[in-house]
Scaffold this motif. Sequence first.
Motif, short mmCIF file in Angstrom:
data_model
loop_
_atom_site.label_atom_id
_atom_site.label_comp_id
_atom_site.label_asym_id
_atom_site.label_seq_id
_atom_site.Cartn_x
_atom_site.Cartn_y
_atom_site.Cartn_z
N MET A 1 -1.44 -4.94 -3.09
CA MET A 1 -1.46 -4.29 -1.78
C MET A 1 -1.60 -5.30 -0.63
O MET A 1 -0.83 -5.31 0.30
N ILE A 2 -2.61 -6.18 -0.73
CA ILE A 2 -2.82 -7.20 0.31
C ILE A 2 -1.81 -8.33 0.13
O ILE A 2 -1.53 -8.77 -0.99
N ASN A 3 -1.25 -8.79 1.24
CA ASN A 3 -0.30 -9.92 1.21
C ASN A 3 -1.08 -11.23 1.10
O ASN A 3 -1.25 -11.96 2.08
N PHE A 4 -1.53 -11.54 -0.10
CA PHE A 4 -2.40 -12.70 -0.30
C PHE A 4 -1.71 -14.01 0.07
O PHE A 4 -2.34 -14.90 0.68
N LEU A 38 1.41 0.41 1.99
CA LEU A 38 0.51 0.99 2.99
C LEU A 38 1.11 2.28 3.56
O LEU A 38 0.38 3.22 3.88
N THR A 39 2.43 2.33 3.68
CA THR A 39 3.09 3.55 4.13
C THR A 39 2.87 4.67 3.12
O THR A 39 2.63 5.83 3.49
N GLU A 40 2.94 4.33 1.84
CA GLU A 40 2.67 5.32 0.79
C GLU A 40 1.24 5.81 0.89
O GLU A 40 0.97 7.03 0.77
N LEU A 41 0.30 4.89 1.12
CA LEU A 41 -1.10 5.27 1.26
C LEU A 41 -1.27 6.20 2.47
O LEU A 41 -1.94 7.23 2.38
N TYR A 42 -0.66 5.83 3.58
CA TYR A 42 -0.73 6.63 4.81
C TYR A 42 -0.24 8.06 4.56
O TYR A 42 -0.86 9.04 5.01
N SER A 43 0.84 8.17 3.82
CA SER A 43 1.46 9.48 3.57
C SER A 43 0.62 10.36 2.67
O SER A 43 0.83 11.58 2.62
N ASN A 44 -0.32 9.77 1.94
CA ASN A 44 -1.12 10.52 0.98
C ASN A 44 -2.58 10.67 1.37
O ASN A 44 -3.39 11.14 0.55
N TYR A 62 -14.36 11.90 10.91
CA TYR A 62 -14.62 12.29 9.53
C TYR A 62 -14.52 11.07 8.62
O TYR A 62 -13.76 10.13 8.89
N GLU A 63 -15.29 11.08 7.52
CA GLU A 63 -15.41 9.89 6.68
C GLU A 63 -15.33 10.23 5.18
O GLU A 63 -15.81 11.28 4.76
N LYS A 64 -14.74 9.30 4.43
CA LYS A 64 -14.75 9.41 2.97
C LYS A 64 -14.95 8.02 2.39
O LYS A 64 -14.01 7.21 2.34
N SER A 65 -16.18 7.73 1.96
CA SER A 65 -16.48 6.40 1.43
C SER A 65 -15.78 6.13 0.10
O SER A 65 -15.25 5.04 -0.12
N LYS A 66 -15.77 7.12 -0.77
CA LYS A 66 -15.27 6.91 -2.13
C LYS A 66 -13.76 7.17 -2.22
O LYS A 66 -13.29 7.97 -3.03
N PHE A 67 -13.02 6.45 -1.40
CA PHE A 67 -11.56 6.65 -1.37
C PHE A 67 -10.89 6.16 -2.64
O PHE A 67 -9.76 6.56 -2.95
N LYS A 68 -11.55 5.30 -3.40
CA LYS A 68 -10.98 4.80 -4.66
C LYS A 68 -10.66 5.96 -5.60
O LYS A 68 -9.72 5.88 -6.40
N GLN A 69 -11.41 7.04 -5.49
CA GLN A 69 -11.22 8.19 -6.37
C GLN A 69 -9.87 8.86 -6.18
O GLN A 69 -9.43 9.63 -7.04
N LEU A 70 -9.19 8.56 -5.07
CA LEU A 70 -7.87 9.14 -4.83
C LEU A 70 -6.80 8.50 -5.71
O LEU A 70 -5.68 9.01 -5.80
N GLY A 71 -7.13 7.37 -6.33
CA GLY A 71 -6.24 6.74 -7.30
C GLY A 71 -5.04 6.03 -6.69
O GLY A 71 -4.91 5.92 -5.47
N VAL A 73 -2.41 3.84 -4.96
CA VAL A 73 -2.48 2.76 -3.97
C VAL A 73 -3.87 2.70 -3.33
O VAL A 73 -4.28 1.63 -2.84
N PHE A 74 -4.62 3.79 -3.31
CA PHE A 74 -5.99 3.76 -2.78
C PHE A 74 -6.87 2.88 -3.66
O PHE A 74 -7.64 2.05 -3.17
#
Length: 257
Positions: A1-4, A38-44, A62-71, A73-74
């Motif tokens: 995801m990150i452009n290392f 990131l566009t895919e993430l934005y769309s979901n 509004y906040e969601k800390s545990k965004f990893k649970q969305l699976g 690209v998140f």
Amino acid sequence: MINFEYIEANKQLFRTQFLNAQPFPHIGIDGICDEAKLTELYSNIPEIETKSADYVFAGEKYEKSKFKQLGGVFEELHNDLTSERFNSWLCYVTGEDVFIDPQFYGGGIHQGRKGSFLDMHADFNYHPLHEKWFRNLNLLLYINKDWKPEYGGQLRLEDSRTGEKTEVAVPFNRLAIMHCRGYTLHGYDPISFPEGTYRTSIAAYAYTLHEHALEAPRTTVWHVKPEKSFGKYLISKIWVPAVKLKSFFTKSETAKH
């Protein structure tokens, strides 16, 4: 995801920009992530259900800390942000010995709906659940597709010691990094995004391990000018003792999400 490869090739430039920025060290880095992913993430990104616990000082946030649970690209973004590779780069650019909170306490997806705002404030300094973790840096990845300045929501920065101010634009795929200190005030004015769109970011907080506290622990401190809202100004003056009293009886709701 990150452009290392991109961020590592330019780490000296980013370090110079960060350390020399005014009113305090900060930077906005464009193209931090792979555009398609990131566009895919934005769309979901779902509509977040947990409202910020900042009450009168934050509107429609509004906040969601545990965004990893969305699976998908998140989870990939979460893993990249907490990876040793990114951590090594972050330490070099900022000159700080830090690590990102893997639980994203108070961070994760931040979604500002119609009219959303966040009053100027200085963040808490020691992690509420880890008393030796000093909050050193804020990282804010902006996911505002087709953003325009007239929509508002620019990240406002102010040094409370000098009164010096600046703003950071919040376009899609920009990572803002800033020092987190008692004087590094930040927030954003009420937004006017197009109907059906939100001011969206993913927030990560980087900590430094202190075996012994170097300053007294504090909660978020709000800085509201009396001429802007005298009512909120008065509330800001009693906010710290009020939060201490509340914390004695209850835990933060945002920590659950």
